[in-house]
Design an enzyme around this catalytic site. Structure first.
Site, mmCIF file in Angstrom:
data_model
loop_
_atom_site.group_PDB
_atom_site.id
_atom_site.type_symbol
_atom_site.label_atom_id
_atom_site.label_comp_id
_atom_site.label_asym_id
_atom_site.label_seq_id
_atom_site.Cartn_x
_atom_site.Cartn_y
_atom_site.Cartn_z
ATOM 1 N N PRO A 1 -5.226 2.810 -0.138
ATOM 2 C CA PRO A 1 -6.041 1.641 0.195
ATOM 3 C C PRO A 1 -5.134 0.492 0.623
ATOM 4 C CG PRO A 1 -6.694 2.574 -1.909
ATOM 5 C CD PRO A 1 -5.404 3.227 -1.531
ATOM 6 N N GLY B 1 4.546 8.508 -0.413
ATOM 7 C CA GLY B 1 5.312 7.491 0.309
ATOM 8 C C GLY B 1 6.773 7.894 0.438
ATOM 9 N N HIS C 1 -0.645 2.910 11.391
ATOM 10 C CA HIS C 1 -1.166 1.754 10.648
ATOM 11 C C HIS C 1 -1.282 0.531 11.535
ATOM 12 C CE1 HIS C 1 0.414 3.876 6.774
ATOM 13 N NE2 HIS C 1 -0.823 4.227 7.041
ATOM 14 N N HIS D 1 -3.207 13.635 4.151
ATOM 15 C CA HIS D 1 -3.227 12.158 4.158
ATOM 16 C C HIS D 1 -4.097 11.700 5.320
ATOM 17 C CE1 HIS D 1 0.256 11.831 1.345
ATOM 18 N NE2 HIS D 1 0.608 12.978 1.915
ATOM 19 N N ASN E 1 -4.545 8.985 7.226
ATOM 20 C CA ASN E 1 -3.971 8.430 8.465
ATOM 21 C C ASN E 1 -2.975 9.373 9.137
ATOM 22 O OD1 ASN E 1 -5.205 5.769 8.943
ATOM 23 N ND2 ASN E 1 -4.469 5.393 6.865
ATOM 24 N N ASP F 1 1.362 4.263 -2.806
ATOM 25 C CA ASP F 1 2.503 4.376 -1.886
ATOM 26 C C ASP F 1 3.722 3.729 -2.542
ATOM 27 O OD1 ASP F 1 4.368 4.180 0.116
ATOM 28 O OD2 ASP F 1 3.046 3.169 1.561
ATOM 29 N N GLU G 1 10.836 16.260 -2.599
ATOM 30 C CA GLU G 1 10.608 16.438 -1.162
ATOM 31 C C GLU G 1 11.949 16.418 -0.434
ATOM 32 O OE1 GLU G 1 7.624 13.686 0.246
ATOM 33 O OE2 GLU G 1 7.304 14.869 2.061
ATOM 34 N N ASP H 1 -0.780 18.564 5.149
ATOM 35 C CA ASP H 1 -0.043 17.311 4.934
ATOM 36 C C ASP H 1 -0.514 16.244 5.926
ATOM 37 O OD1 ASP H 1 1.672 15.678 3.580
ATOM 38 O OD2 ASP H 1 3.529 16.476 4.420
ATOM 39 N N ASP H 2 -0.105 16.393 7.195
ATOM 40 C CA ASP H 2 -0.451 15.404 8.220
ATOM 41 C C ASP H 2 -0.656 16.151 9.534
ATOM 42 O OD1 ASP H 2 0.254 12.816 6.697
ATOM 43 O OD2 ASP H 2 2.087 13.983 6.487
HETATM 44 C C1 6MZ Z 1 5.410 11.321 1.503
HETATM 45 C C2 6MZ Z 1 3.582 10.898 2.833
HETATM 46 C C3 6MZ Z 1 3.836 12.076 3.573
HETATM 47 O O1 6MZ Z 1 -2.315 6.935 3.027
HETATM 48 O O2 6MZ Z 1 -2.273 5.722 5.204
HETATM 49 N N1 6MZ Z 1 2.497 10.317 3.363
HETATM 50 N N2 6MZ Z 1 4.354 10.534 1.797
HETATM 51 N N3 6MZ Z 1 5.717 12.432 2.177
HETATM 52 C C4 6MZ Z 1 4.959 12.854 3.208
HETATM 53 N N4 6MZ Z 1 5.331 13.980 3.887
HETATM 54 C C5 6MZ Z 1 5.717 13.961 5.235
HETATM 55 N N5 6MZ Z 1 2.880 12.201 4.513
HETATM 56 C C6 6MZ Z 1 2.072 11.110 4.369
HETATM 57 O O3 6MZ Z 1 -1.660 8.164 5.111
HETATM 58 C C7 6MZ Z 1 -0.327 7.966 5.504
HETATM 59 C C8 6MZ Z 1 0.553 7.712 4.293
HETATM 60 O O4 6MZ Z 1 0.615 8.886 3.464
HETATM 61 C C9 6MZ Z 1 1.901 9.040 2.883
HETATM 62 C C10 6MZ Z 1 2.729 7.842 3.351
HETATM 63 O O5 6MZ Z 1 2.653 6.816 2.373
HETATM 64 C C11 6MZ Z 1 2.005 7.427 4.634
HETATM 65 O O6 6MZ Z 1 2.202 6.067 4.970
HETATM 66 P P1 6MZ Z 1 -2.595 7.011 4.491
HETATM 67 O O7 6MZ Z 1 -3.993 7.476 4.786
#
Ligand code: 6MZ
Length: 352
Positions: free
Chosen positions: A112, A184, A78, A36, A38, A153, A214, A292-293
Protein backbone atom coordinates in the site's frame (compact mmCIF):
# COMPACT_ATOMS: atom_id res chain seq x y z
CA UNK A 1 -14.17 -40.53 -16.98
CA UNK A 2 -13.55 -44.08 -15.94
CA UNK A 3 -12.16 -45.02 -19.36
CA UNK A 4 -9.67 -42.16 -19.30
CA UNK A 5 -8.64 -43.16 -15.80
CA UNK A 6 -8.18 -46.77 -16.89
CA UNK A 7 -6.28 -45.75 -20.02
CA UNK A 8 -3.85 -43.64 -18.02
CA UNK A 9 -3.28 -46.38 -15.47
CA UNK A 10 -2.59 -48.99 -18.11
CA UNK A 11 -0.09 -46.67 -19.81
CA UNK A 12 1.74 -45.95 -16.60
CA UNK A 13 1.74 -49.66 -15.66
CA UNK A 14 3.50 -50.58 -18.86
CA UNK A 15 5.84 -47.65 -18.44
CA UNK A 16 4.57 -45.52 -21.32
CA UNK A 17 3.94 -42.07 -19.99
CA UNK A 18 3.50 -39.30 -22.43
CA UNK A 19 5.38 -36.06 -21.86
CA UNK A 20 2.97 -33.43 -20.56
CA UNK A 21 1.76 -30.97 -23.14
CA UNK A 22 1.69 -27.23 -22.61
CA UNK A 23 -2.04 -27.31 -23.25
CA UNK A 24 -2.59 -29.82 -20.44
CA UNK A 25 -0.58 -27.59 -18.09
CA UNK A 26 -2.40 -24.45 -19.20
CA UNK A 27 -5.83 -25.96 -18.56
CA UNK A 28 -4.93 -27.41 -15.14
CA UNK A 29 -6.30 -25.60 -12.06
CA UNK A 30 -3.13 -23.89 -10.85
CA UNK A 31 -2.31 -21.97 -7.69
CA UNK A 32 -0.40 -18.68 -7.67
CA UNK A 33 0.81 -17.53 -4.26
CA UNK A 34 3.69 -15.19 -5.06
CA UNK A 35 2.77 -12.40 -7.48
CA UNK A 36 3.41 -8.69 -6.86
CA UNK A 37 0.60 -6.58 -8.28
CA UNK A 38 2.72 -3.83 -9.83
CA UNK A 39 5.30 -6.32 -11.04
CA UNK A 40 2.51 -8.01 -13.00
CA UNK A 41 1.20 -5.02 -14.94
CA UNK A 42 0.76 -5.78 -18.65
CA UNK A 43 3.65 -4.21 -20.55
CA UNK A 44 1.20 -2.91 -23.14
CA UNK A 45 -0.83 -1.14 -20.46
CA UNK A 46 2.31 0.31 -18.90
CA UNK A 47 3.51 1.72 -22.22
CA UNK A 48 0.08 3.03 -23.10
CA UNK A 49 -0.35 4.91 -19.79
CA UNK A 50 3.24 6.19 -19.97
CA UNK A 51 2.66 7.52 -23.47
CA UNK A 52 -0.58 9.22 -22.46
CA UNK A 53 1.18 10.90 -19.54
CA UNK A 54 4.20 11.73 -21.69
CA UNK A 55 6.57 9.75 -19.49
CA UNK A 56 9.63 8.59 -21.32
CA UNK A 57 10.26 4.83 -21.02
CA UNK A 58 13.80 3.58 -21.43
CA UNK A 59 13.11 0.17 -22.97
CA UNK A 60 16.62 -1.10 -22.25
CA UNK A 61 15.72 -1.63 -18.57
CA UNK A 62 13.58 -4.58 -19.69
CA UNK A 63 16.66 -6.39 -20.98
CA UNK A 64 18.16 -6.63 -17.52
CA UNK A 65 16.00 -9.28 -16.00
CA UNK A 66 18.07 -9.66 -12.87
CA UNK A 67 17.06 -8.47 -9.43
CA UNK A 68 18.89 -5.15 -9.80
CA UNK A 69 17.16 -4.52 -13.10
CA UNK A 70 13.86 -5.56 -11.53
CA UNK A 71 14.08 -2.73 -9.02
CA UNK A 72 14.56 -0.12 -11.73
CA UNK A 73 11.47 -1.49 -13.49
CA UNK A 74 9.46 -1.17 -10.26
CA UNK A 75 10.44 2.52 -9.94
CA UNK A 76 9.30 3.10 -13.49
CA UNK A 77 5.99 1.30 -12.89
CA UNK A 78 5.36 3.26 -9.68
CA UNK A 79 6.15 6.47 -11.51
CA UNK A 80 3.76 5.69 -14.38
CA UNK A 81 0.76 4.52 -12.33
CA UNK A 82 -0.03 7.96 -10.95
CA UNK A 83 -3.79 7.88 -10.73
CA UNK A 84 -6.23 5.79 -8.79
CA UNK A 85 -7.90 4.77 -12.04
CA UNK A 86 -4.56 3.27 -13.19
CA UNK A 87 -4.42 1.19 -10.01
CA UNK A 88 -8.00 0.09 -10.61
CA UNK A 89 -7.30 -0.88 -14.22
CA UNK A 90 -4.09 -2.73 -13.43
CA UNK A 91 -5.71 -4.64 -10.55
CA UNK A 92 -8.54 -5.77 -12.83
CA UNK A 93 -6.24 -6.74 -15.68
CA UNK A 94 -3.89 -8.71 -13.45
CA UNK A 95 -6.83 -10.65 -11.99
CA UNK A 96 -8.12 -11.35 -15.50
CA UNK A 97 -4.71 -12.53 -16.66
CA UNK A 98 -4.39 -15.07 -13.86
CA UNK A 99 -7.97 -16.22 -14.44
CA UNK A 100 -7.22 -16.72 -18.13
CA UNK A 101 -4.25 -18.90 -17.20
CA UNK A 102 -6.68 -21.14 -15.28
CA UNK A 103 -5.46 -20.15 -11.86
CA UNK A 104 -8.02 -21.58 -9.44
CA UNK A 105 -6.72 -19.78 -6.37
CA UNK A 106 -4.63 -16.60 -6.31
CA UNK A 107 -2.94 -14.72 -3.51
CA UNK A 108 -1.94 -11.41 -4.99
CA UNK A 109 0.33 -9.12 -2.99
CA UNK A 110 0.95 -5.41 -3.03
CA UNK A 111 2.58 -2.62 -1.01
CA UNK A 112 0.00 0.00 0.00
CA UNK A 113 1.41 3.36 -1.00
CA UNK A 114 0.38 6.95 -1.58
CA UNK A 115 1.20 8.71 -4.83
CA UNK A 116 4.14 11.10 -4.58
CA UNK A 117 2.15 13.65 -6.59
CA UNK A 118 -0.63 13.57 -4.02
CA UNK A 119 -3.26 12.02 -6.32
CA UNK A 120 -4.13 9.21 -3.92
CA UNK A 121 -3.52 8.22 -0.32
CA UNK A 122 -2.30 4.89 0.93
CA UNK A 123 -5.80 4.10 2.20
CA UNK A 124 -7.35 4.91 -1.17
CA UNK A 125 -4.78 2.72 -2.91
CA UNK A 126 -5.52 -0.27 -0.70
CA UNK A 127 -9.29 0.22 -0.81
CA UNK A 128 -9.17 0.33 -4.61
CA UNK A 129 -7.27 -2.95 -4.86
CA UNK A 130 -9.62 -4.61 -2.37
CA UNK A 131 -12.65 -3.25 -4.20
CA UNK A 132 -11.44 -4.71 -7.52
CA UNK A 133 -10.80 -8.09 -5.89
CA UNK A 134 -14.27 -8.08 -4.34
CA UNK A 135 -15.90 -7.22 -7.66
CA UNK A 136 -13.91 -9.95 -9.35
CA UNK A 137 -14.96 -12.47 -6.72
CA UNK A 138 -18.61 -11.70 -7.33
CA UNK A 139 -18.26 -12.14 -11.05
CA UNK A 140 -15.73 -14.95 -11.41
CA UNK A 141 -15.46 -16.51 -7.93
CA UNK A 142 -16.45 -19.93 -9.25
CA UNK A 143 -13.54 -19.90 -11.70
CA UNK A 144 -10.85 -18.24 -9.58
CA UNK A 145 -10.75 -17.34 -5.91
CA UNK A 146 -8.58 -14.29 -5.18
CA UNK A 147 -7.12 -13.08 -1.88
CA UNK A 148 -4.71 -10.31 -0.92
CA UNK A 149 -1.41 -10.25 0.95
CA UNK A 150 -0.30 -6.84 2.17
CA UNK A 151 3.38 -6.25 1.46
CA UNK A 152 5.80 -4.53 3.79
CA UNK A 153 8.54 -3.05 1.61
CA UNK A 154 11.87 -3.14 3.43
CA UNK A 155 13.06 -0.31 1.20
CA UNK A 156 10.58 2.01 2.93
CA UNK A 157 10.91 3.31 6.51
CA UNK A 158 9.61 1.33 9.47
CA UNK A 159 7.05 4.08 10.22
CA UNK A 160 5.54 3.41 6.81
CA UNK A 161 5.16 -0.28 7.66
CA UNK A 162 3.61 0.61 11.02
CA UNK A 163 1.03 2.89 9.42
CA UNK A 164 0.19 0.10 6.93
CA UNK A 165 -0.33 -2.37 9.76
CA UNK A 166 -2.48 0.10 11.73
CA UNK A 167 -4.62 0.56 8.67
CA UNK A 168 -5.14 -3.09 7.88
CA UNK A 169 -6.02 -3.85 11.48
CA UNK A 170 -9.15 -1.83 10.80
CA UNK A 171 -9.94 -3.96 7.73
CA UNK A 172 -9.40 -7.31 9.38
CA UNK A 173 -12.80 -8.79 8.69
CA UNK A 174 -13.09 -8.17 4.97
CA UNK A 175 -12.22 -11.79 4.01
CA UNK A 176 -9.83 -10.57 1.30
CA UNK A 177 -6.62 -9.84 3.24
CA UNK A 178 -5.23 -13.16 4.42
CA UNK A 179 -1.68 -12.26 5.38
CA UNK A 180 1.41 -10.09 5.23
CA UNK A 181 4.42 -10.33 2.96
CA UNK A 182 7.87 -8.93 3.75
CA UNK A 183 9.63 -8.01 0.51
CA UNK A 184 11.57 -5.26 -1.28
CA UNK A 185 15.23 -4.67 -1.95
CA UNK A 186 17.21 -6.85 0.53
CA UNK A 187 20.16 -4.45 0.52
CA UNK A 188 18.10 -1.58 1.91
CA UNK A 189 17.54 -2.72 5.52
CA UNK A 190 17.59 -5.77 7.78
CA UNK A 191 14.82 -8.17 8.78
CA UNK A 192 15.60 -7.48 12.46
CA UNK A 193 14.42 -3.88 12.08
CA UNK A 194 10.95 -5.13 11.12
CA UNK A 195 10.76 -8.25 13.27
CA UNK A 196 8.73 -6.71 16.09
CA UNK A 197 6.21 -5.31 13.68
CA UNK A 198 5.81 -8.67 11.95
CA UNK A 199 5.41 -10.31 15.35
CA UNK A 200 2.67 -7.82 16.17
CA UNK A 201 0.92 -8.65 12.89
CA UNK A 202 1.18 -12.35 13.64
CA UNK A 203 -0.32 -11.85 17.11
CA UNK A 204 -3.21 -10.06 15.43
CA UNK A 205 -3.88 -13.23 13.45
CA UNK A 206 -2.22 -12.48 10.10
CA UNK A 207 -0.28 -15.23 8.37
CA UNK A 208 3.24 -14.19 7.39
CA UNK A 209 5.35 -14.92 4.32
CA UNK A 210 8.90 -13.58 4.05
CA UNK A 211 11.30 -13.19 1.13
CA UNK A 212 14.42 -14.98 2.25
CA UNK A 213 17.89 -15.75 0.93
CA UNK A 214 17.14 -14.09 -2.35
CA UNK A 215 20.71 -12.82 -2.70
CA UNK A 216 24.06 -14.43 -2.05
CA UNK A 217 26.41 -13.23 0.68
CA UNK A 218 27.41 -13.81 4.30
CA UNK A 219 25.18 -11.01 5.62
CA UNK A 220 22.14 -12.44 3.81
CA UNK A 221 22.90 -15.93 5.10
CA UNK A 222 22.96 -14.65 8.69
CA UNK A 223 19.72 -12.82 8.07
CA UNK A 224 18.17 -15.98 6.60
CA UNK A 225 18.76 -17.78 9.91
CA UNK A 226 17.00 -14.91 11.71
CA UNK A 227 14.07 -15.19 9.31
CA UNK A 228 13.78 -18.97 9.54
CA UNK A 229 14.01 -18.78 13.36
CA UNK A 230 11.03 -16.41 13.27
CA UNK A 231 9.10 -19.37 11.77
CA UNK A 232 7.07 -17.59 9.10
CA UNK A 233 4.10 -19.49 7.67
CA UNK A 234 5.84 -19.51 4.27
CA UNK A 235 9.14 -18.48 2.73
CA UNK A 236 9.66 -16.79 -0.63
CA UNK A 237 12.47 -17.77 -3.05
CA UNK A 238 15.08 -19.35 -0.70
CA UNK A 239 17.80 -19.27 -3.37
CA UNK A 240 21.00 -19.39 -1.29
CA UNK A 241 21.58 -21.59 1.75
CA UNK A 242 24.10 -23.84 3.43
CA UNK A 243 23.51 -27.32 4.87
CA UNK A 244 22.48 -25.98 8.31
CA UNK A 245 19.93 -23.60 6.90
CA UNK A 246 18.58 -26.26 4.56
CA UNK A 247 18.20 -28.75 7.43
CA UNK A 248 16.45 -26.16 9.54
CA UNK A 249 13.86 -25.38 6.89
CA UNK A 250 13.31 -29.08 6.21
CA UNK A 251 12.96 -29.83 9.90
CA UNK A 252 10.58 -26.92 10.57
CA UNK A 253 8.75 -27.90 7.40
CA UNK A 254 8.17 -24.33 6.25
CA UNK A 255 6.57 -24.25 2.79
CA UNK A 256 8.51 -22.42 0.06
CA UNK A 257 7.10 -20.26 -2.72
CA UNK A 258 9.50 -20.76 -5.65
CA UNK A 259 9.63 -18.45 -8.66
CA UNK A 260 11.63 -20.32 -11.35
CA UNK A 261 12.26 -17.59 -13.94
CA UNK A 262 12.91 -14.90 -11.35
CA UNK A 263 15.26 -17.25 -9.45
CA UNK A 264 16.96 -18.22 -12.72
CA UNK A 265 18.01 -14.60 -13.29
CA UNK A 266 18.82 -13.78 -9.67
CA UNK A 267 20.99 -16.87 -9.18
CA UNK A 268 22.43 -16.61 -12.68
CA UNK A 269 21.72 -20.26 -13.53
CA UNK A 270 22.86 -21.85 -16.77
CA UNK A 271 19.74 -23.93 -16.97
CA UNK A 272 16.61 -24.39 -14.87
CA UNK A 273 17.70 -27.95 -14.07
CA UNK A 274 20.05 -26.28 -11.53
CA UNK A 275 17.05 -24.90 -9.64
CA UNK A 276 16.85 -25.76 -5.91
CA UNK A 277 13.43 -27.22 -6.66
CA UNK A 278 15.19 -30.59 -6.91
CA UNK A 279 16.47 -30.38 -3.34
CA UNK A 280 12.95 -29.97 -1.98
CA UNK A 281 10.48 -31.56 -4.38
CA UNK A 282 11.91 -35.09 -4.28
CA UNK A 283 12.15 -34.92 -0.48
CA UNK A 284 8.40 -34.33 -0.30
CA UNK A 285 8.77 -30.75 0.99
CA UNK A 286 5.77 -28.44 0.55
CA UNK A 287 6.63 -26.08 -2.30
CA UNK A 288 4.87 -24.36 -5.17
CA UNK A 289 5.70 -22.49 -8.38
CA UNK A 290 4.92 -18.84 -9.03
CA UNK A 291 5.54 -15.98 -11.43
CA UNK A 292 6.83 -13.27 -9.01
CA UNK A 293 6.50 -10.45 -11.56
CA UNK A 294 5.03 -11.37 -14.95
CA UNK A 295 5.92 -7.96 -16.41
CA UNK A 296 9.52 -7.93 -15.27
CA UNK A 297 10.30 -11.56 -16.11
CA UNK A 298 8.06 -11.73 -19.17
CA UNK A 299 6.34 -14.88 -17.99
CA UNK A 300 3.03 -16.43 -16.96
CA UNK A 301 2.03 -19.17 -14.55
CA UNK A 302 1.66 -21.83 -17.28
CA UNK A 303 5.22 -21.18 -18.44
CA UNK A 304 6.56 -21.37 -14.89
CA UNK A 305 5.07 -24.85 -14.52
CA UNK A 306 5.83 -26.03 -18.02
CA UNK A 307 9.48 -24.96 -17.89
CA UNK A 308 10.00 -26.91 -14.66
CA UNK A 309 8.10 -29.92 -15.98
CA UNK A 310 10.51 -29.95 -18.91
CA UNK A 311 13.63 -29.24 -16.84
CA UNK A 312 12.90 -32.13 -14.47
CA UNK A 313 10.91 -34.32 -16.81
CA UNK A 314 8.00 -34.39 -14.36
CA UNK A 315 5.28 -36.97 -14.88
CA UNK A 316 1.57 -36.32 -14.68
CA UNK A 317 1.51 -37.70 -11.12
CA UNK A 318 4.39 -35.44 -10.13
CA UNK A 319 2.65 -32.43 -11.63
CA UNK A 320 -0.47 -33.33 -9.68
CA UNK A 321 1.55 -33.75 -6.51
CA UNK A 322 3.02 -30.28 -7.04
CA UNK A 323 -0.46 -28.75 -7.29
CA UNK A 324 -1.72 -30.67 -4.26
CA UNK A 325 1.28 -29.43 -2.27
CA UNK A 326 0.51 -25.87 -3.43
CA UNK A 327 -3.04 -26.27 -2.17
CA UNK A 328 -1.69 -27.30 1.23
CA UNK A 329 0.12 -23.99 1.63
CA UNK A 330 -2.67 -21.52 0.84
CA UNK A 331 -3.47 -19.02 3.60
CA UNK A 332 -7.24 -19.29 3.29
CA UNK A 333 -7.47 -22.89 4.43
CA UNK A 334 -11.27 -22.81 4.23
CA UNK A 335 -10.99 -23.01 0.45
CA UNK A 336 -8.64 -25.99 0.47
CA UNK A 337 -11.21 -28.83 0.17
CA UNK A 338 -12.83 -27.28 -2.89
CA UNK A 339 -9.44 -26.56 -4.45
CA UNK A 340 -8.30 -30.14 -3.95
CA UNK A 341 -11.56 -31.36 -5.41
CA UNK A 342 -10.90 -29.29 -8.55
CA UNK A 343 -7.37 -30.70 -8.83
CA UNK A 344 -8.58 -34.29 -8.39
CA UNK A 345 -11.34 -33.83 -10.94
CA UNK A 346 -8.96 -32.38 -13.50
CA UNK A 347 -6.49 -35.22 -13.26
CA UNK A 348 -9.13 -37.94 -13.30
CA UNK A 349 -11.09 -36.56 -16.25
CA UNK A 350 -8.68 -34.68 -18.52
CA UNK A 351 -6.55 -36.28 -21.12
CA UNK A 352 -2.97 -35.15 -21.62
C1 6MZ B 1 11.88 -8.52 -3.59
C2 6MZ B 1 10.10 -7.75 -4.83
C3 6MZ B 1 10.43 -8.63 -5.88
O1 6MZ B 1 4.06 -4.06 -4.12
O2 6MZ B 1 4.16 -2.23 -5.81
N1 6MZ B 1 9.01 -7.06 -5.21
N2 6MZ B 1 10.80 -7.71 -3.69
N3 6MZ B 1 12.26 -9.36 -4.56
C4 6MZ B 1 11.56 -9.46 -5.71
N4 6MZ B 1 12.01 -10.31 -6.68
C5 6MZ B 1 12.46 -9.86 -7.93
N5 6MZ B 1 9.52 -8.48 -6.86
C6 6MZ B 1 8.67 -7.51 -6.43
O3 6MZ B 1 4.86 -4.57 -6.44
C7 6MZ B 1 6.20 -4.22 -6.67
C8 6MZ B 1 7.01 -4.34 -5.40
O4 6MZ B 1 7.08 -5.71 -4.97
C9 6MZ B 1 8.35 -6.01 -4.39
C10 6MZ B 1 9.15 -4.71 -4.42
O5 6MZ B 1 8.98 -4.04 -3.18
C11 6MZ B 1 8.47 -3.93 -5.55
O6 6MZ B 1 8.63 -2.53 -5.44
P1 6MZ B 1 3.85 -3.68 -5.55
O7 6MZ B 1 2.49 -4.07 -6.05
Amino acid sequence: KYLIYLYKNILSMIGITKALTQDFVRKAPKIELHAHLNGCVRRQTLFEIAQRKQINVDLSIFDLRNIKGAFSIFSLIHQVLRDLQDIRRVSREVLEDFRDQNVAYLELRTTPKSCELGTYTKEQYLNTVIDEIQKFQQQYGDKMQARLLVSIDRGRPLEDAQSTLNHILKLKNNNIIVGLDFSGNPSKSTFKEYEQLLEQARKEGFKITIHVAELEGEEYLQESFDIVNFKPDRLGHFNFYNQDLYSKVRQLNIPIEMCPTSNFYTVNMKSLSEHHFKEFFYQGHTINLNTDDTCVFDTDITQEHFKMIQAFNLSEDEFKSLLVRSSNMIFDQAYKPLLQQRINEYFSTSKN
